[in-house]
Every structure is written in structure tokens, then in C-alpha cells.
Design an enzyme around this catalytic site. Structure first.
Site, PDB file in Angstrom:
ATOM      1  N   ASP A  24       9.254   3.539 -56.218  1.00  0.00           N
ATOM      2  CA  ASP A  24       8.905   4.574 -55.813  1.00  0.00           C
ATOM      3  C   ASP A  24       7.828   4.685 -54.582  1.00  0.00           C
ATOM      4  OD1 ASP A  24      10.761   6.303 -57.130  1.00  0.00           O
ATOM      5  OD2 ASP A  24       9.922   6.579 -59.108  1.00  0.00           O
ATOM      6  N   HIS A  76      11.760  12.406 -62.928  1.00  0.00           N
ATOM      7  CA  HIS A  76      12.750  11.502 -62.881  1.00  0.00           C
ATOM      8  C   HIS A  76      12.915  10.963 -61.926  1.00  0.00           C
ATOM      9  CE1 HIS A  76      16.539   8.391 -63.566  1.00  0.00           C
ATOM     10  NE2 HIS A  76      16.819   9.389 -63.966  1.00  0.00           N
ATOM     11  N   HIS A 115       5.812   1.408 -64.950  1.00  0.00           N
ATOM     12  CA  HIS A 115       7.010   1.983 -65.776  1.00  0.00           C
ATOM     13  C   HIS A 115       7.161   2.678 -67.033  1.00  0.00           C
ATOM     14  CE1 HIS A 115      11.292   1.787 -64.647  1.00  0.00           C
ATOM     15  NE2 HIS A 115      11.121   2.893 -63.714  1.00  0.00           N
TER      16      HIS A 115
END
Length: 496
Positions: free
Chosen positions: A404, A309, A348
Site C-alpha cells: 500500500d 482492509h 503487515h
């Protein structure tokens, strides 16, 4: 902008049937425009029931009306990981995964990132509307006032080891707030105390203010430097004050670089909320028990601590470091295709298109690199992105860069150690957690979260006294790691 988003949503309704399982639950509102119910037939008994479709979903409880012969338990829905289960109604964040759309309270993330600031977005997420000038000034003042944490909590930080993980310190610090504010603890002051909106607001102000200070203390502790309390300079914003607390030496008039503070501010906006992700679901789960908000925040931060996460951007950085040079990318790509290594920062759980946050982060990265110098790994990242986006293997699987991919490079360029990245995620996400906590408390449908299970264990069997049990059982399942130190210690003829 609204018409474009409506066009995208309508386009989803006409998608091929084989793509339906990829859609997120929010888009199911398209289905509600057709039939208002579904008919389910239980082939075991021949019984059929009509289940209402409302807001694009059906009630799982209705399936409990279907029971097998001679069974007292109705049919249940099995969904490990909640891949297609809506556990709450919310008005905070909207995600259209296949089309790469993200909005907070109806405002596109692109507009908020370029036209607003973190404190204003925080108000929006929690209270539902953009603030007036007077509301914004009062809101900011109250939050900044609560950046000063209880002295007992700051003293507690001194007991951590010099190499304690920053997230461990953050989680402990958040949990400790509950011990110094008993008036905000339902277990001590009454289960209905959060019905008082003024008391609830105070915990919101305190939580957002305190999390930045606790994070700064964790950073300074790892650096072996004395803790720096919030600045007396009224003109410093939330992100500037955070940088002040982690960077100041002896000059109390120190002021961080405004452009770098703005870059951090944008990253905080992008990370503020993302619907019912793992940590936000944990926040709601804990809140349902009636526990205090600080313990709930600590639990949510604990979920964020997990590498699946909140540690994703750190994983991206380590991947790029392992590639080393852009000349090694073709070989790395082949290893990914053979499933020998993981491609981090692409794809994702929700987005099946380009993560809208990733495009914004890419622009932020350029600004940061212009000030601090170009991060060497950026060339590897750019080459990897180009290679992946032009390769049919990744295009077919809809693997696009996510938020990210570049955020880790920005944090590295800003000088943050990799194990501090999850903390930089937790600071802004605290706002999202609080928005969902606040919404949950006002939800008339809220009840304690209690998922059901599918039991596959042993059936009822009688207890057997130890002396009558079979004695051929091994101890393999009790094996554990034993350090060399323990081996030496217990090699002695007597117990140490």
C-alpha cells in the site's frame, strides 16, 4: 528458485521459540515432519487425549472431547480475529510471512508480475494451471464478452447521487447482478445449480467482465460524464478496456497509453489474491450459506470497503500529505514512536519481512512517474522509507513497507481520486474471491460457517412486568447525534 524457497521454509523450522507466535498457519507444515500427534491433558479432570497433527494443524473439534465434570459442552478454542486458526484448506495462494514470500498456485509473485499478465494470472488462480494459447484466447474472449452488463443495471446507476461513494455504487452494482440473472441464483433455481460447471463458469466470466464495467460507470458517474460501454476494438486487453471506459470522450477509436495500462495490469496482478484475508474470508463465509455468487461478491466488496482492509493505500496518501515535506519527517518519526500518530503503509498482519509486492510496486511507480511526471509526495515517501528502514525502533518491530505504501502514489499520479482507490483494489480481487468461491464449492469438507461464542451475559432470570421494574434508569444509552435541522423541525408545538 524452488531450492531457494525450500531453504527459506526450512530455515523457519529452526527459528527461535519466541518467534513461533508470529508465524502464519501455512508454515506449520514444518511441525508435521516431527511428531504426528500431541497429547493434551485436562487438569480439571486429569483426562488426556491424543490429537493427530495433519498438514501442520490439529482439529479444533478434537478439543471438544475434553469436558468438565457434569458438563455437556466440551472444551472450545478461543481465537478472536482468527490469528492462529485455519478455517479451510486451499491450493490457491501461499504466503511465507517471515521470509517475505508470496506465490500463486506455486508461481512466485515476482515472476508472474514480470512475465505474465492479469488475464493469464486470473486463469491460473481460478483453474490452477497456466493456460495454453487456445485456453487463454477462449478465456479472454469469454471474459471480455461479459464486460457488457444488463441495461437495467446501467440504468440503475443514474439514480445514485452525484457524490455517491464509488465503493457504494460498486457494491450495489454487484448485488444488482443477482436480480437480473435469476437462473444463477440457488434460492430461485435450486441449491445444487453450481454443481453444473458450465453454469458456474459463466458466472465467473460474467463477474470478472462486469466488475470492470460497473467500476468504470461508478467513476464516470462521479465525474458527471455519460457512461462508456466496452470498446469494440478486439485488441484491447482487460486493463486497456477499463481505461478506455473511464477516459474516452467521443472518439470510439481511442486507445489508452499502453505503458500505463501495463502498469495497472501489474498492480492488478499484485492485488488479485492474498489468501484468507478479511474480504476473502467473507466470500467463503457467504458462499457457505448457498447464496448466489453476486451477493457473495457484494458482501466481500463490503468487507474490502473498510478502512482497515481496502482503504490502507488511501490512508498512506493522507499520511504523506499531512507530513507535507521531507524536512518534517524526523518530527513525524518521533510522534510515531510516542504513539501520537500512526505510521501507515508499514508492517503487515502476515509479513514480518519486506512485503514482496512492495518491491515490484516501487519499480512500477518509477515507470508511471517517467510518463506522467514525478508525484511531489514521492520525495516524502522515499525519505520516510529510508528513515524508517534505518531506525532501530522500526527494525526491531519488523516494520517494512507493504504494497500500500507506493500503490496509492501510483493511483494518485494516474489521476484517480482517493475514494476510488478501494475500487481499484476490488476489481482484481474479484478474481481471488471467485477462485476461493470455486474452490469452496468443490471442497468436500465445506459446510455452513457457524463460529461459536463465549457467552458472558446474564444468567437465567425471570421476566419483570414494566410497572414492577425500577424506574430510576437513565436514557444516556439512547443518546444520538441530532442535526440542527431536526432541532428546528421538532421545536414546533406540533409533530411535523
Amino acid at each position: 528458485m524452488a531450492s531457494k524457497r525450500l531453504t527459506k521454509i526450512l530455515a523457519q523450522c529452526n527459528a527461535n521459540a519466541d518467534e513461533e507466535d508470529e508465524k502464519v498457519i501455512e508454515k506449520n507444515d514444518c511441525a508435521s515432519r516431527g511428531s504426528s500427534s500431541i497429547t493434551v491433558k485436562d487438569n480439571r479432570t486429569g483426562k488426556s487425549i491424543d490429537i493427530e497433527i495433519r498438514d501442520g494443524v490439529v482439529s479444533a473439534a478434537d478439543f471438544g472431547k475434553l469436558k468438565a465434570a457434569n458438563s455437556s459442552v466440551g472444551l472450545r478454542v478461543y481465537d478472536p480475529g482468527y490469528t492462529n486458526t485455519a478455517s479451510a484448506t486451499s491450493r490457491i495462494t501461499y504466503i511465507d510471512g517471515p521470509n517475505g514470500v508470496l506465490s500463486y498456485r506455486g508461481y512466485p509473485i515476482e515472476e508472474l508480475a514480470t512475465k505474465s499478465n492479469f488475464m493469464e494470472v486470473s486463469y491460473l488462480l481460478i483453474y490452477g494451471e497456466l493456460p495454453t494459447k487456445a485456453q487463454y484466447e477462449q478465456w479472454s474472449a469469454r471474459v471480455m464478452r461479459h464486460t457488457f452488463i444488463h441495461q437495467d443495471v446501467s440504468e440503475m446507476f443514474k439514480s445514485f447521487r452525484y457524490d455517491a461513494h464509488p465503493m457504494g455504487m460498486l457494491i450495489t452494482g454487484l448485488s444488482a447482478l443477482a436480480t437480473v440473472h435469476p437462473e444463477a441464483n440457488p434460492a430461485l433455481s435450486g441449491q445444487r445449480i453450481y454443481e453444473d460447471k458450465k453454469l458456474r463458469n459463466k458466472q465467473i466470466f460474467r463477474s470478472i467482465g462486469a466488475v470492470a464495467t460497473i467500476a468504470a460507470f461508478a467513476y464516470r458517474h462521479r465525474q458527471g460524464r455519460p457512461y462508456v460501454y466496452p470498446s469494440h476494438q478486439q485488441q484491447l486487453g482487460y486493463c486497456e478496456n477499463f481505461l478506455y471506459m473511464i477516459d474516452r470522450y467521443s472518439n470510439s477509436n481511442y486507445k489508452p497509453n499502453a505503458e500505463l495500462a501495463k502498469a495497472l495490469d501489474i498492480l492488478f496482478i499484485l492485488h488479485a489474491d492474498h489468501e484468507l484475508n478479511c474480504s476473502t474470508a467473507a466470500m467463503r463465509h457467504l458462499a457457505s450459506s448457498g447464496v448466489d455468487v453476486y451477493t457473495s461478491l457484494a458482501g466481500a466488496a463490503g468487507a474490502l470497503y473498510g478502512p482497515r482492509h481496502g482503504g490502507a493505500n488511501e490512508a498512506v496518501l493522507r499520511m504523506l500529505e499531512s507530513i507535507g515535506d521531507k524536512s518534517n519527517i524526523p518530527a513525524f518519526i518521533e510522534k510515531v514512536k510516542k504513539k501520537q500518530v500512526m505510521l501507515m503503509g508499514f508492517g503487515h498482519r502476515v509479513y514480518k519481512n519486506y512485503d514482496p509486492r512492495a518491491k515490484i510496486v516501487r519499480k512500477v511507480a518509477d515507470k508511471v512517474f517517467n510518463i506522467l511526471g514525478r508525484e511531489p509526495l514521492i520525495e516524502v515517501a522515499e525519505a520516510l522509507e529510508k528513515a524508517a528502514l534505518s531506525d532501530p525502533y522500526f527494525i526491531k518491530r519488523k516494520l517494512y513497507p507493504n504494497v500500500d505504501f507506493y500503490s496509492g502514489l501510483i493511483y494518485k499520479a494516474l489521476g484517480f481520486p482517493t475514494d476510488f482507490f478501494p475500487v481499484l483494489f476490488a476489481i482484481p480481487r474479484t478474481v481471488g474471491w471467485l477462485a476461493h468461491w470455486n474452490e469452496f464449492l468443490d471442497d468436500k469438507e465445506n459446510r455452513i460457517v457457524r463460529p461459536r461464542q463465549v457467552y458472558k451475559g446474564a444468567k437465567t432470570r425471570p421476566f419483570v412486568p414494566m410497572h414492577l421494574r425500577e424506574q430510576n434508569g437513565g436514557s444516556e444509552q439512547l443518546q444520538s447525534v441530532i442535526s440542527a435541522e431536526s432541532k428546528r423541525r421538532f421545536a414546533a408545538p406540533v409533530t411535523p
